[in-house]
Design an enzyme around this catalytic site. Structure first.
Site, PDB file in Angstrom:
ATOM      1  N   CYS A 175       0.422   4.726  82.389  1.00 14.47           N
ATOM      2  CA  CYS A 175      -1.045   4.662  82.340  1.00 14.47           C
ATOM      3  C   CYS A 175      -1.439   3.710  81.212  1.00 14.47           C
ATOM      4  CB  CYS A 175      -1.673   6.053  82.180  1.00 14.47           C
ATOM      5  SG  CYS A 175      -1.294   6.893  80.620  1.00 14.47           S
TER       6      CYS A 175
ATOM      7  N   ASN B  47      -0.839   6.235  77.451  1.00 18.68           N
ATOM      8  CA  ASN B  47       0.333   7.121  77.409  1.00 18.68           C
ATOM      9  C   ASN B  47       0.047   8.387  76.587  1.00 18.68           C
ATOM     10  OD1 ASN B  47       3.853   7.039  76.414  1.00 18.68           O
ATOM     11  ND2 ASN B  47       2.964   7.939  78.216  1.00 18.68           N
TER      12      ASN B  47
ATOM     13  N   CYS C 278      -2.638  10.662  78.081  1.00 21.60           N
ATOM     14  CA  CYS C 278      -3.300  11.605  78.999  1.00 21.60           C
ATOM     15  C   CYS C 278      -2.568  11.681  80.337  1.00 21.60           C
ATOM     16  CB  CYS C 278      -4.758  11.212  79.243  1.00 21.60           C
ATOM     17  SG  CYS C 278      -5.792  11.323  77.764  1.00 21.60           S
ATOM     18  N   ARG C 279      -2.767  10.697  81.184  1.00 22.08           N
ATOM     19  CA  ARG C 279      -2.324  10.811  82.579  1.00 22.08           C
ATOM     20  C   ARG C 279      -0.818  10.711  82.740  1.00 22.08           C
ATOM     21  NH1 ARG C 279      -6.122   6.081  84.503  1.00 22.08           N
ATOM     22  NH2 ARG C 279      -5.455   5.419  82.418  1.00 22.08           N
ATOM     23  N   SER C 280      -0.195   9.679  82.145  1.00 18.80           N
ATOM     24  CA  SER C 280       1.243   9.516  82.402  1.00 18.80           C
ATOM     25  C   SER C 280       2.118  10.558  81.707  1.00 18.80           C
ATOM     26  CB  SER C 280       1.709   8.084  82.117  1.00 18.80           C
ATOM     27  OG  SER C 280       1.585   7.736  80.770  1.00 18.80           O
TER      28      SER C 280
ATOM     29  N   ASP D  60      -9.413   8.039  84.639  1.00 14.81           N
ATOM     30  CA  ASP D  60      -9.083   8.167  83.218  1.00 14.81           C
ATOM     31  C   ASP D  60      -9.981   9.241  82.611  1.00 14.81           C
ATOM     32  OD1 ASP D  60      -8.618   7.892  80.535  1.00 14.81           O
ATOM     33  OD2 ASP D  60      -8.681   5.696  80.562  1.00 14.81           O
TER      34      ASP D  60
HETATM   35  P1  4NP Z   1      -4.466   7.529  79.427  1.00 15.29           P
HETATM   36  O1  4NP Z   1      -5.921   7.705  78.778  1.00 15.29           O
HETATM   37  O2  4NP Z   1      -4.351   6.087  79.853  1.00 15.29           O
HETATM   38  O3  4NP Z   1      -4.494   8.472  80.579  1.00 15.29           O
HETATM   39  O4  4NP Z   1      -3.467   7.914  78.365  1.00 15.29           O
HETATM   40  C1  4NP Z   1      -6.393   6.875  77.747  1.00 15.29           C
HETATM   41  C2  4NP Z   1      -6.085   7.180  76.458  1.00 15.29           C
HETATM   42  C3  4NP Z   1      -6.568   6.382  75.447  1.00 15.29           C
HETATM   43  C4  4NP Z   1      -7.346   5.279  75.729  1.00 15.29           C
HETATM   44  C5  4NP Z   1      -7.640   4.981  77.029  1.00 15.29           C
HETATM   45  C6  4NP Z   1      -7.161   5.782  78.044  1.00 15.29           C
HETATM   46  N1  4NP Z   1      -7.842   4.482  74.681  1.00 15.29           N
HETATM   47  O5  4NP Z   1      -8.582   3.509  74.968  1.00 15.29           O
HETATM   48  O6  4NP Z   1      -7.577   4.751  73.515  1.00 15.29           O
END
Ligand code: 4NP
Length: 163
Positions: A12, A15, A17-19, A130
């Site tokens: 994702c 790294n 939340c989703r992945s 997201d």
């Molecule tokens: P992820 O979510 O891609 O599912 O881990 C996010 C976590 C942090 C950010 C964006 C998406 N960020 O911009 O910090």
């Protein structure tokens, strides 16, 4: 049956939340199926802002409520070497797909890079939303998507590799 573990990577943006959730759920299902020795599972982010950080506490709390422990996971950034090493890379949205393929401009690596939700029985728009900037319900939605999609991916890989 392959002569080494099948290498599976979930990707994702951050790294956190989703992945990591997909990694935790997939690994849990692998263990429950008695297949731990047949899979090597990890996750990574296309971005580097959170390298070394644990998963987002809202994601960790949602997963824990459903019996999935993400506490040991730490964020890392996707690298070109990952595209040589892993057999299957499952990405959470189209931006991740773009950023991942961008690391392999010649497309000459054997790694299969696919949208995670191609395997979701209810794929919606084929992207995992997201949850980072939203409310708690976003994390529950992502959990439901990741739970059923990791189950479907494990079924597909068991078929493909005769496991
Ligand atoms: P992820 O979510 O891609 O599912 O881990 C996010 C976590 C942090 C950010 C964006 C998406 N960020 O911009 O910090």
């Amino acid at each position: 049956m392959p002569d080494r573990p099948v290498r599976v990577l979930f990707v994702c943006l951050g790294n956190i939340c989703r992945s990591p959730l997909a990694e935790g759920l997939f690994q849990q299902k692998v263990v429950e199926a008695g297949l731990a020795e047949h899979f090597e599972v990890d996750s990574a982010g296309t971005g580097g802002w959170h390298v070394g950080a644990p998963a987002d506490r809202r994601m960790t709390a949602t997963a824990a409520r459903h019996g999935t422990d993400l506490s040991a996971l730490r964020a890392r950034q996707l690298s070109r070497a990952d595209l040589d090493y892993y057999d299957h890379v499952f990405v959470m949205d189209k931006a991740n797909l773009h950023d991942t393929l961008y690391l392999d401009p010649d497309g000459d690596r054997s790694t299969q890079v696919r949208l995670f939700r191609e395997f979701d029985p209810e794929p919606g728009d084929y992207q995992v939303p997201d949850p980072y900037y939203g409310g708690d319900e976003g994390f529950e939605t992502v959990f439901a998507i990741a739970d059923r999609t990791t189950a479907a991916i494990l079924d597909r890989l068991r078929d493909a590799y005769d496991l």
